[in-house]
Scaffold this active site. Structure first.
Site, mmCIF file in Angstrom:
data_model
loop_
_atom_site.group_PDB
_atom_site.id
_atom_site.type_symbol
_atom_site.label_atom_id
_atom_site.label_comp_id
_atom_site.label_asym_id
_atom_site.label_seq_id
_atom_site.Cartn_x
_atom_site.Cartn_y
_atom_site.Cartn_z
ATOM 1 C CB CYS A 68 4.547 -1.758 -3.852
ATOM 2 S SG CYS A 68 3.253 -0.603 -3.454
ATOM 3 N NE ARG A 125 -6.619 -4.957 -3.499
ATOM 4 C CZ ARG A 125 -5.536 -5.718 -3.338
ATOM 5 N NH1 ARG A 125 -4.414 -5.215 -2.872
ATOM 6 N NH2 ARG A 125 -5.563 -6.989 -3.662
ATOM 7 C CE1 TYR A 138 0.670 2.447 2.558
ATOM 8 C CE2 TYR A 138 -0.678 0.757 1.521
ATOM 9 C CZ TYR A 138 0.528 1.164 2.088
ATOM 10 O OH TYR A 138 1.567 0.276 2.201
ATOM 11 C CB ALA A 160 0.076 1.324 -4.548
ATOM 12 N N PRO A 179 -2.494 -5.664 -7.573
ATOM 13 C CG PRO A 179 -3.345 -3.850 -6.385
ATOM 14 C CD PRO A 179 -3.738 -5.160 -6.993
HETATM 15 C C1 LIG Z 1 5.208 -7.637 -3.283
HETATM 16 C C2 LIG Z 1 3.816 -7.185 -2.910
HETATM 17 C C3 LIG Z 1 3.445 -5.877 -3.159
HETATM 18 C C4 LIG Z 1 2.145 -5.448 -2.874
HETATM 19 N N1 LIG Z 1 1.754 -4.180 -3.223
HETATM 20 C C5 LIG Z 1 0.438 -3.835 -3.144
HETATM 21 C C6 LIG Z 1 -0.028 -2.643 -3.744
HETATM 22 O O1 LIG Z 1 0.700 -1.905 -4.414
HETATM 23 N N2 LIG Z 1 -1.341 -2.330 -3.569
HETATM 24 C C7 LIG Z 1 -2.196 -3.142 -2.887
HETATM 25 O O2 LIG Z 1 -3.372 -2.813 -2.750
HETATM 26 N N3 LIG Z 1 -1.775 -4.321 -2.368
HETATM 27 C C8 LIG Z 1 -0.493 -4.691 -2.510
HETATM 28 N N4 LIG Z 1 -0.086 -5.922 -2.063
HETATM 29 C C9 LIG Z 1 -1.100 -6.861 -1.558
HETATM 30 C C10 LIG Z 1 -1.569 -7.773 -2.674
HETATM 31 O O3 LIG Z 1 -2.200 -7.052 -3.725
HETATM 32 C C11 LIG Z 1 -2.543 -8.857 -2.162
HETATM 33 O O4 LIG Z 1 -3.708 -8.244 -1.698
HETATM 34 C C12 LIG Z 1 -1.929 -9.700 -1.045
HETATM 35 O O5 LIG Z 1 -0.594 -10.057 -1.340
HETATM 36 C C13 LIG Z 1 -2.748 -10.966 -0.789
HETATM 37 O O6 LIG Z 1 -2.836 -11.730 -1.969
HETATM 38 P P1 LIG Z 1 -1.906 -13.061 -2.208
HETATM 39 O O7 LIG Z 1 -2.139 -13.962 -1.052
HETATM 40 O O8 LIG Z 1 -2.402 -13.607 -3.529
HETATM 41 O O9 LIG Z 1 -0.473 -12.608 -2.284
HETATM 42 C C14 LIG Z 1 1.218 -6.336 -2.300
HETATM 43 C C15 LIG Z 1 1.626 -7.647 -2.020
HETATM 44 C C16 LIG Z 1 2.894 -8.084 -2.331
HETATM 45 C C17 LIG Z 1 3.272 -9.516 -2.067
#
Ligand SMILES: Cc1cc2nc3c(=O)[nH]c(=O)nc-3n(C[C@H](O)[C@H](O)[C@H](O)COP(=O)(O)O)c2cc1C
Length: 370
Positions: free
Chosen positions: A25, A230, A182, A57, A23
């Protein structure tokens, strides 16, 4: 045979492969309504060949939004707006779509990250945030209001209503957001929860509200709909939430019919010290998987197909979620399938892109293509 590209059953929902789009945002909604950006962004990701797309989210009430641009599922308008996006996606993709339902609690009422992420000022539309205790997230930030019995009941009912809307929209799964500092994580962590009633103090009490919310959602949606959670497996702060407590929480969730656990970390305290590095949260996922036994999603700096394959092959996790790497490279699963000698589903409009030497890349995936 690639394990990453083998199917995986989340209860009655079978994923075509083990790649989950985490996910993310977008801070691009208006009054919680999805718009053109969501159509473009989610539409593009729905063509990526991943096994599951998790929508960002999504706030269950307006004061649960991190920013004014957060997606919501608290009004009829929100439901209709998301319905339009989903209808378009469904016309062009068979990818199952889940939604992450959350409430930002004391981390609400903020600017989008690209505007600095700080708390909104009153003139910018700031609102009173809520939390388990009247403790600010960081020094100098406006304190939240501690939720009373009526507030807890309202928030729980908001989660249930949003879950019912998710079901009405035909979404394929729900991920409850209990990570990243959160609201539900705020209840779990002793750093944010200093209540002296049945919802604070001992671990059992700190888990009570998140478990009540889980139970209420689970009871409100049909059995065919997987409901997972999560978590942040650790606060990365001494005296905070940790892996042992996460395992206890996971076991309680498993007893209640939780479908999967998605293992992230951090977010509740500015004092956190996160040892960032490739796959840095995978050992957390592995410990949770061993201690809990639920289908487990690993996430965090998994960027290479061979790395993702190794994680599922070794049984460290059952699924691997990718966030930033798939924004950078929206067809990441195509490249992964190419590198791992597997096949991936692609839209017929793009079949001619299949490289000559990878004749079977979109091979069997064509069968059954709508
Ligand atoms: C642009 C962006 C928005 C994110 N929004 C959420 C979110 O809405 N909910 C959530 O649980 N994590 C959110 N995260 C965290 C990611 O889901 C993920 O756990 C984190 O980026 C680590 O993974 P990665 O190394 O593959 O980016 C967000 C990350 C990024 C980069």
């Amino acid at each position: 045979m690639s394990v990453l590209f083998s199917p995986y059953a989340l209860g009655p929902l079978t994923l075509r492969n083990r790649i989950v789009i985490a996910p993310m945002c977008q801070y691009s909604a208006e009054n919680g309504n999805a718009g053109d950006w969501h159509m473009i962004h989610l539409g593009q990701l729905a063509l990526s060949g991943a096994g599951l797309l998790v929508i960002e989210a999504t706030a269950v009430e307006d004061i649960g939004r991190i920013s004014l641009g957060d997606l919501g599922l608290y009004s009829d308008d929100n439901e209709a707006a998301l319905g339009r996006v989903l209808a378009a996606i469904r016309r062009h993709s068979r990818m199952p779509v889940a939604i992450q339902l959350g409430h930002a609690g004391r981390k609400a009422s903020s600017h989008a990250p690209w505007d600095g992420g700080q708390c909104l000022a009153p003139a910018e539309g700031a609102w009173q945030t809520v939390a388990p205790s009247a403790l600010s997230h960081a020094p100098g930030e406006p304190p939240p209001l501690a939720l009373d019995a009526a507030g807890l009941a309202r928030v729980k009912a908001a989660f249930v209503r949003a879950a019912q809307r998710a079901d009405a929209l035909g979404l394929d799964a729900i991920e409850l957001h209990a990570a990243h500092g959160y609201l539900l994580h705020q209840f779990l962590s002793p750093l944010a929860n200093q209540r002296d009633d049945a919802y604070g103090g001992a671990l059992e009490n700190r888990m009570r509200f998140p478990l009540e919310v889980f139970d209420a959602i689970r009871a409100a949606v049909p059995a065919r709909m997987p409901v997972g959670v999560r978590i942040s497996a650790t606060d990365w702060v001494d005296g905070g939430w940790d892996v042992a407590q996460s395992i206890a929480f996971g076991q309680a969730l498993a007893q209640r019919g939780c479908s999967f656990i998605h293992v992230s970390s951090g977010g509740v305290s500015p004092l956190q010290k996160i040892p960032l590095g490739p796959g840095y949260q995978v050992p957390l996922a592995e410990q949770i998987k061993r201690g809990v036994g639920l289908p487990t999603v690993a996430v965090g700096l998994v960027t290479e197909p061979a790395q993702a394959e190794a994680i599922v092959k070794a049984g460290e996790a059952d699924l691997v979620a990718i966030a930033r790497a798939i924004l950078f490279e929206p067809h990441w699963p195509w490249r992964a399938a190419a590198e791992l000698g597997a096949q991936v589903e692609a839209p017929p409009q793009y079949w001619r892109s299949q490289p000559r030497e990878l004749k079977a890349l979109f091979g069997d995936a064509r069968i059954g293509q709508r």
